[in-house]
Write a protein that holds these residues in place. Structure first.
Motif, mmCIF file in Angstrom:
data_model
loop_
_atom_site.group_PDB
_atom_site.id
_atom_site.type_symbol
_atom_site.label_atom_id
_atom_site.label_comp_id
_atom_site.label_asym_id
_atom_site.label_seq_id
_atom_site.Cartn_x
_atom_site.Cartn_y
_atom_site.Cartn_z
ATOM 1 N N ALA A 152 -8.926 -4.316 -11.241
ATOM 2 C CA ALA A 152 -9.558 -3.016 -11.506
ATOM 3 C C ALA A 152 -8.988 -1.944 -10.602
ATOM 4 C CB ALA A 152 -11.069 -3.128 -11.332
ATOM 5 N N ASP A 153 -8.700 -2.286 -9.356
ATOM 6 C CA ASP A 153 -8.121 -1.306 -8.429
ATOM 7 C C ASP A 153 -6.716 -0.906 -8.858
ATOM 8 O OD1 ASP A 153 -10.405 -1.315 -6.875
ATOM 9 O OD2 ASP A 153 -9.640 -2.817 -5.467
ATOM 10 N N PHE A 154 -5.921 -1.879 -9.291
ATOM 11 C CA PHE A 154 -4.582 -1.564 -9.795
ATOM 12 C C PHE A 154 -4.675 -0.658 -11.022
ATOM 13 C CE2 PHE A 154 -2.874 -5.259 -7.388
ATOM 14 C CZ PHE A 154 -1.717 -4.680 -6.904
ATOM 15 N N ASP A 155 -5.585 -0.969 -11.913
ATOM 16 C CA ASP A 155 -5.760 -0.177 -13.135
ATOM 17 C C ASP A 155 -6.169 1.250 -12.788
ATOM 18 O OD1 ASP A 155 -6.001 0.538 -15.797
ATOM 19 O OD2 ASP A 155 -7.959 -0.380 -16.046
ATOM 20 N N GLN A 156 -7.097 1.382 -11.878
ATOM 21 C CA GLN A 156 -7.556 2.718 -11.485
ATOM 22 C C GLN A 156 -6.434 3.502 -10.815
ATOM 23 O OE1 GLN A 156 -10.853 2.706 -8.737
ATOM 24 N NE2 GLN A 156 -11.229 4.894 -8.981
ATOM 25 N N PHE A 157 -5.649 2.830 -9.970
ATOM 26 C CA PHE A 157 -4.529 3.515 -9.318
ATOM 27 C C PHE A 157 -3.528 4.007 -10.360
ATOM 28 C CE2 PHE A 157 -0.150 3.357 -7.797
ATOM 29 C CZ PHE A 157 -0.207 4.271 -6.751
ATOM 30 N N ALA A 158 -3.170 3.151 -11.325
ATOM 31 C CA ALA A 158 -2.185 3.541 -12.334
ATOM 32 C C ALA A 158 -2.683 4.726 -13.155
ATOM 33 C CB ALA A 158 -1.871 2.352 -13.239
ATOM 34 N N GLN A 159 -3.940 4.679 -13.563
ATOM 35 C CA GLN A 159 -4.490 5.783 -14.352
ATOM 36 C C GLN A 159 -4.514 7.080 -13.549
ATOM 37 O OE1 GLN A 159 -8.023 5.094 -16.799
ATOM 38 N NE2 GLN A 159 -7.819 2.890 -16.448
ATOM 39 N N SER A 160 -4.918 7.008 -12.307
ATOM 40 C CA SER A 160 -4.968 8.213 -11.460
ATOM 41 C C SER A 160 -3.570 8.767 -11.234
ATOM 42 C CB SER A 160 -5.631 7.882 -10.119
ATOM 43 O OG SER A 160 -6.960 7.455 -10.303
#
Length: 287
Positions: free
Chosen positions: A151-159
């Motif tokens: 989830a942290d990787f996903d949030q970083f990529a989206q941001s």
């Protein structure tokens, strides 16, 4: 199997046995997304490899990713491919954030593709193992501030995409070069009539934000629905077919290396043509 301990073996089973086609399609999509980040697209264009040596650049990327996973990140043979990749990168100034974004894509994009189009969804253990594999690779590349969870990787990529996605001359040229390369994969006798069809349905597999950021036109809604339906139907059909007979990984057939390869052959010309300063200098390897 324990995703904290056995993540490399789980990665191998997911990518080479459970979802081989889905994984490598999604990895190609992940790489294409990097074109939409101006700092990355400018660097990729500067190297000249994407446009000038498209086939070799694509094969080298696939080969390094495949062999590191097959041989293991901790094995001497796997480390040889890792060092080769680091040698290719160290000549250029690449920010920690750009490197981290790329790693995040190679974790998040395959999982999202498989969960959407695969014959089944990834399990929680499999998703955790893919995350741990990416975390270990990031560490061996010297990347800092690596997220802990999927989830942290996903949030970083989206941001990162919300902050940096932007159309530039480099992004346009790289995207067009990649599209043209895909079209050249068609049989010569069919390229004329099928090129427009290939382009239409290639565009239909990309989201609007990405297309805007690389300067490509939006597809027709019906083309997008058709591509989605075809991919999901493929997954449903695979679900009812007999399982594959074994889990041995099958090496991809690469046009650049029809007779096999050596590690020293991988990479751009300046690295493969006798540059001992580039080939022999130590690269990041914390072990």
């Amino acid at each position: 199997m324990d995703p904290e301990r056995d993540y490399e073996e789980i990665w191998q089973l997911v990518t080479a046995y459970e979802f081989p086609w889905d994984y490598w399609q999604s990895v190609s999509l992940a790489f294409f997304r990097t074109f939409a980040i101006p700092s990355i697209s400018a660097l990729l264009e500067e190297t000249g490899e994407i446009v000038g040596h498209t086939q070799k650049r694509a094969d080298d990327t696939l080969l390094i990713m495949y062999e590191m996973g097959r041989l293991g990140l901790e094995s001497p043979e796997g480390r040889a491919y890792l060092r080769r990749m680091n040698q290719m990168h160290r000549r250029y100034v690449i920010s920690n954030e750009d490197n981290l974004y790329t790693i995040a894509l190679f974790i998040v994009t395959p999982a999202q593709w498989i969960n959407r189009f695969g014959w089944r969804r990834l399990t929680v253990h499999e998703q955790r193992a893919l995350t741990n594999y990416g975390r270990r690779l990031a560490h061996l590349m010297g990347i800092k501030d690596v997220p802990t969870t999927f989830a942290d990787f996903d949030q970083f990529a989206q941001s990162y995409e919300r902050l940096h996605f932007a159309v530039t001359g480099s992004s346009r040229r790289l995207a067009e070069g990649a599209m043209a390369f895909t079209e050249e994969l068609l049989p010569k006798s069919l390229r004329g009539p099928l090129k427009p069809v290939m382009r239409r349905y290639s565009l239909a597999g990309l989201d609007d934000a990405l297309l805007h950021a690389v300067g490509l036109p939006l597809p027709r809604a019906r083309d997008r629905r058709l591509v989605t339906w075809l991919l999901r139907t493929r997954g449903r059909l695979l679900r009812v077919l007999p399982p594959r007979p074994d889990s041995r990984p099958h090496r991809p057939v690469l046009a650049t290396y029809p007779d096999g390869h050596q590690v020293c052959e991988i990479g751009p010309g300046w690295l493969t043509e006798g540059r001992p300063d580039e080939q022999n200098n130590a690269v990041h390897d914390p072990l």
